[in-house]
Write a protein that holds these residues in place. Structure first.
Motif, PDB file in Angstrom:
ATOM      1  N   MET A   1       0.843  -1.182   0.000  1.00  0.00           N
ATOM      2  CA  MET A   1       0.000   0.000   0.000  1.00  0.00           C
ATOM      3  C   MET A   1       0.884   1.241   0.000  1.00  0.00           C
ATOM      4  N   THR A   2       0.552   2.216  -0.824  1.00  0.00           N
ATOM      5  CA  THR A   2       1.381   3.399  -0.965  1.00  0.00           C
ATOM      6  C   THR A   2       0.985   4.470   0.044  1.00  0.00           C
ATOM      7  N   SER A   3       1.955   5.314   0.396  1.00  0.00           N
ATOM      8  CA  SER A   3       1.641   6.479   1.222  1.00  0.00           C
ATOM      9  C   SER A   3       0.874   7.475   0.366  1.00  0.00           C
ATOM     10  N   PRO A   4      -0.078   8.192   0.963  1.00  0.00           N
ATOM     11  CA  PRO A   4      -0.871   9.138   0.173  1.00  0.00           C
ATOM     12  C   PRO A   4       0.012  10.211  -0.447  1.00  0.00           C
ATOM     13  N   SER A   5      -0.151  10.418  -1.731  1.00  0.00           N
ATOM     14  CA  SER A   5       0.584  11.485  -2.409  1.00  0.00           C
ATOM     15  C   SER A   5      -0.054  12.825  -2.079  1.00  0.00           C
ATOM     16  N   PRO A   6       0.691  13.922  -2.277  1.00  0.00           N
ATOM     17  CA  PRO A   6       0.078  15.245  -2.064  1.00  0.00           C
ATOM     18  C   PRO A   6      -1.167  15.435  -2.923  1.00  0.00           C
ATOM     19  N   GLU A   7      -1.172  14.898  -4.129  1.00  0.00           N
ATOM     20  CA  GLU A   7      -2.335  15.051  -5.011  1.00  0.00           C
ATOM     21  C   GLU A   7      -3.539  14.298  -4.446  1.00  0.00           C
ATOM     22  N   ALA A   8      -3.297  13.103  -3.907  1.00  0.00           N
ATOM     23  CA  ALA A   8      -4.395  12.317  -3.335  1.00  0.00           C
ATOM     24  C   ALA A   8      -4.967  12.999  -2.103  1.00  0.00           C
ATOM     25  N   LEU A   9      -4.087  13.520  -1.257  1.00  0.00           N
ATOM     26  CA  LEU A   9      -4.563  14.215  -0.060  1.00  0.00           C
ATOM     27  C   LEU A   9      -5.367  15.453  -0.438  1.00  0.00           C
ATOM     28  N   THR A  10      -4.933  16.138  -1.455  1.00  0.00           N
ATOM     29  CA  THR A  10      -5.677  17.311  -1.928  1.00  0.00           C
ATOM     30  C   THR A  10      -7.049  16.908  -2.446  1.00  0.00           C
ATOM     31  N   ALA A  11      -7.101  15.784  -3.161  1.00  0.00           N
ATOM     32  CA  ALA A  11      -8.385  15.307  -3.685  1.00  0.00           C
ATOM     33  C   ALA A  11      -9.339  14.943  -2.550  1.00  0.00           C
ATOM     34  N   LEU A  12      -8.825  14.304  -1.492  1.00  0.00           N
ATOM     35  CA  LEU A  12      -9.659  13.944  -0.352  1.00  0.00           C
ATOM     36  C   LEU A  12     -10.184  15.186   0.363  1.00  0.00           C
ATOM     37  N   LYS A  13      -9.335  16.161   0.545  1.00  0.00           N
ATOM     38  CA  LYS A  13      -9.760  17.396   1.202  1.00  0.00           C
ATOM     39  C   LYS A  13     -10.815  18.117   0.376  1.00  0.00           C
ATOM     40  N   SER A  14     -10.609  18.140  -0.913  1.00  0.00           N
ATOM     41  CA  SER A  14     -11.572  18.798  -1.795  1.00  0.00           C
ATOM     42  C   SER A  14     -12.908  18.069  -1.806  1.00  0.00           C
ATOM     43  N   ALA A  15     -12.871  16.745  -1.718  1.00  0.00           N
ATOM     44  CA  ALA A  15     -14.104  15.955  -1.758  1.00  0.00           C
ATOM     45  C   ALA A  15     -14.991  16.220  -0.556  1.00  0.00           C
ATOM     46  N   LEU A  16     -14.384  16.532   0.593  1.00  0.00           N
ATOM     47  CA  LEU A  16     -15.161  16.759   1.804  1.00  0.00           C
ATOM     48  C   LEU A  16     -15.355  18.222   2.139  1.00  0.00           C
ATOM     49  N   GLY A  17     -14.483  19.068   1.678  1.00  0.00           N
ATOM     50  CA  GLY A  17     -14.648  20.494   1.912  1.00  0.00           C
ATOM     51  C   GLY A  17     -14.369  20.890   3.354  1.00  0.00           C
ATOM     52  N   PRO A  18     -14.519  22.172   3.661  1.00  0.00           N
ATOM     53  CA  PRO A  18     -14.250  22.666   5.017  1.00  0.00           C
ATOM     54  C   PRO A  18     -15.094  21.920   6.056  1.00  0.00           C
ATOM     55  N   GLY A  19     -14.459  21.558   7.152  1.00  0.00           N
ATOM     56  CA  GLY A  19     -15.162  20.857   8.214  1.00  0.00           C
ATOM     57  C   GLY A  19     -15.248  19.362   8.030  1.00  0.00           C
ATOM     58  N   GLY A  20     -14.776  18.858   6.884  1.00  0.00           N
ATOM     59  CA  GLY A  20     -14.853  17.431   6.619  1.00  0.00           C
ATOM     60  C   GLY A  20     -13.533  16.706   6.758  1.00  0.00           C
ATOM     61  N   TRP A  21     -12.508  17.406   7.196  1.00  0.00           N
ATOM     62  CA  TRP A  21     -11.190  16.800   7.351  1.00  0.00           C
ATOM     63  C   TRP A  21     -10.333  17.670   8.256  1.00  0.00           C
ATOM     64  N   THR A  22      -9.258  17.085   8.763  1.00  0.00           N
ATOM     65  CA  THR A  22      -8.259  17.862   9.489  1.00  0.00           C
ATOM     66  C   THR A  22      -6.912  17.172   9.378  1.00  0.00           C
ATOM     67  N   ASP A  23      -5.874  17.970   9.248  1.00  0.00           N
ATOM     68  CA  ASP A  23      -4.510  17.451   9.333  1.00  0.00           C
ATOM     69  C   ASP A  23      -3.754  18.108  10.475  1.00  0.00           C
ATOM     70  N   ASP A  24      -4.510  18.770  11.360  1.00  0.00           N
ATOM     71  CA  ASP A  24      -3.929  19.427  12.526  1.00  0.00           C
ATOM     72  C   ASP A  24      -3.583  18.357  13.570  1.00  0.00           C
ATOM     73  N   PRO A  25      -2.307  18.200  13.895  1.00  0.00           N
ATOM     74  CA  PRO A  25      -1.927  17.150  14.856  1.00  0.00           C
ATOM     75  C   PRO A  25      -2.661  17.253  16.186  1.00  0.00           C
ATOM     76  N   ALA A  26      -2.948  18.456  16.638  1.00  0.00           N
ATOM     77  CA  ALA A  26      -3.631  18.627  17.917  1.00  0.00           C
ATOM     78  C   ALA A  26      -5.068  18.104  17.856  1.00  0.00           C
ATOM     79  N   ASP A  27      -5.727  18.314  16.716  1.00  0.00           N
ATOM     80  CA  ASP A  27      -7.095  17.812  16.557  1.00  0.00           C
ATOM     81  C   ASP A  27      -7.136  16.290  16.421  1.00  0.00           C
TER      82      ASP A  27
END
Length: 468
Positions: A1-27
């Motif tokens: 299994m591959t590590s998520p590429s920057p493009e894949a992570l961007t696609a996931l964030k875009s698919a869910l929009g604001p409030g649907g994801w976080t990459d903040d370590p504290a959260d």
């Protein structure tokens, strides 16, 4: 299994929009550690979809980019199956709708992020009961208890989660939605996909909603704690309780005196359950559809048990506060162990008729292996499930003791296997027991499970480190 590429992570964030994801370590941090603090996970991204369609959208992207996913509900699991180690974390906690409650069908449909307690409360509003109950019910979610096939305290009467699910909606590993939210008690049309998803620990898809069985609210309930000399007496008392009540036993929970002492020592607002001390205790709960029926049944049961010498003392709860106090003593057994130091934890089941023999044999074997070890056994003796925990002796080297967990657990699990039992009764395998289970599963079982998984998730992107 591959590590998520920057493009894949961007696609996931875009698919869910604001409030649907976080990459903040504290959260993310609170969701990377399980209750026992045995695993510390990591993830590049936590997804928090708010609908089934959003779950499907994100899973499709992960499938396209071969990104591994760990689904997570309330993070109350005890075997590490919900903790990511580099995979994307997909939380179902925002799937919050109670879609419908239908009393005439004795059914309700709820989304995966609804807590077990909220499901119970929704059923009660409709004058019905959803019977699954466990200590973490205020946090555990419906999706999680389905994925782990949770049991709880009322299995003796109502069964495990597998017995309480009529239908499931789930997003499969390719992102397609399985629309299986049926209310049927009978549907004899071939393989039952929902049963594959129940207990699969997120390896075959993401449960997004479920239709659950409801039951009438019992018109009377009686709760008691009794003292006994041995688990053998407890098994005899269980048989008498079943016979006396004609199926009215809803809970039958065994506790060793050591665990009661831990609770009295470490859990606020706990008190001795009985006037006298006993080596073992059983919490009994009886229900009846007749007003006063449970109370009368309890009186008959305890009177007969005293006459035959099965029990040494007893107390019947006179009000809700006393009932809650009895249950608190039982439900805090695990929490009460924490201040005593770490231990070897076992969630095992054997046939009910063999529980007492198992406890005798396992305890003798553990004490030979590690002299001075403290065994704190408790659990759902009414359905054969014991939480058999071994704690370090006071003053000993805890690190050295924990280093022998695997060796000590092998002794316990080998005895369980000889009794035709299971090394995981209700917590699942997760990361903790997946490798251990290979020792006890037959080659046929492992081969078949691998084949099913490969057919449904050929890329193995769903919780890849769990199960076979």
């Amino acid at each position: 299994m591959t590590s998520p590429s920057p493009e894949a992570l961007t696609a996931l964030k875009s698919a869910l929009g604001p409030g649907g994801w976080t990459d903040d370590p504290a959260d993310i941090a609170p969701w990377l550690t399980e209750w026992r603090n045995r695993w510390q996970g990591n993830t590049p991204l936590m997804l928090t979809p708010r609908s089934t369609e959003e779950v499907a959208r994100t899973v499709r992207i992960c499938a396209e980019h071969r990104i591994a996913i760990v689904p997570q509900g309330g993070d109350t699991g005890l075997v590490g199956g919900q903790i990511p180690h580099g995979e994307v974390l997909l939380s179902t906690r925002k799937l919050r709708a109670i879609r419908d409650v239908t009393p005439l069908d004795d059914a309700m449909t709820v989304e995966a992020g609804v807590t077990l307690l909220e499901a119970q409360q929704a059923a009660a509003v409709a004058n019905r009961m959803f019977p699954l109950s466990l200590a973490a019910e205020g946090t555990a979610t419906i999706g999680g208890v389905i994925s782990t096939n949770a049991g709880g305290t009322a299995v003796i009467r109502y069964g495990v989660m597998r017995d309480l699910v009529l239908g499931i909606e789930a997003v499969m590993p390719d992102g397609e939605v399985f629309h299986g939210l049926k209310r049927l008690r009978k549907d004899n049309t071939g393989y039952d996909l929902k049963q594959l998803l129940i207990g699969a620990e997120g390896t075959l898809g993401v449960v997004t909603a479920a239709t659950l069985k409801l039951f009438p609210i019992m018109r009377s309930r009686a709760t008691a704690v009794v003292g006994l000399d041995s688990p053998h007496a407890a098994i005899d008392l269980l048989a008498k309780a079943k016979s006396e009540t004609g199926g009215g036993v809803e809970a039958f929970e065994l506790m060793k005196r050591l665990g009661v002492e831990f609770a009295l020592r470490h859990i606020p607002d706990t008190r001795e359950p009985l006037d006298s001390s006993a080596p073992w205790y059983v919490l009994i709960e009886l229900v009846s559809g007749e007003p006063g029926g449970a109370e009368a049944g309890m009186e008959r049961l305890l009177s007969a048990a005293f006459e035959t010498g099965l029990i040494t003392d007893a107390a019947i709860a006179q009000n809700d506060a006393q009932r809650a106090a009895f249950w608190k003593m039982r439900e805090e057994q695990s929490a009460a162990q924490k201040p005593e130091g770490g231990g070897w934890k076992h969630d095992v089941s054997v046939p009910v008729s063999r529980i007492a023999d198992f406890l005798d044999e396992a305890t003798a074997a553990v004490e030979r292996f590690y002299p001075g070890a403290r065994v704190s056994a408790f659990g759902h003796v009414g359905d054969g499930n014991m939480h058999y925990d071994v704690l370090c002796r006071p003053g000993a080297d805890l690190s050295a003791f924990l280093a022998r967990w695997e060796e000590g657990s092998r002794i316990v699990h080998d005895i369980v296997a000889r009794y035709d039992g299971s090394i995981s009764a209700e917590h699942g395998l997760g990361r903790l027991k997946t490798d251990e289970a290979r020792r006890y599963k037959s080659p046929l079982e492992i081969r078949t499970m691998k084949a099913i998984r490969a057919a449904i998730d050929p890329q193995r992107i769903m919780n890849p480190a769990v199960l076979f």
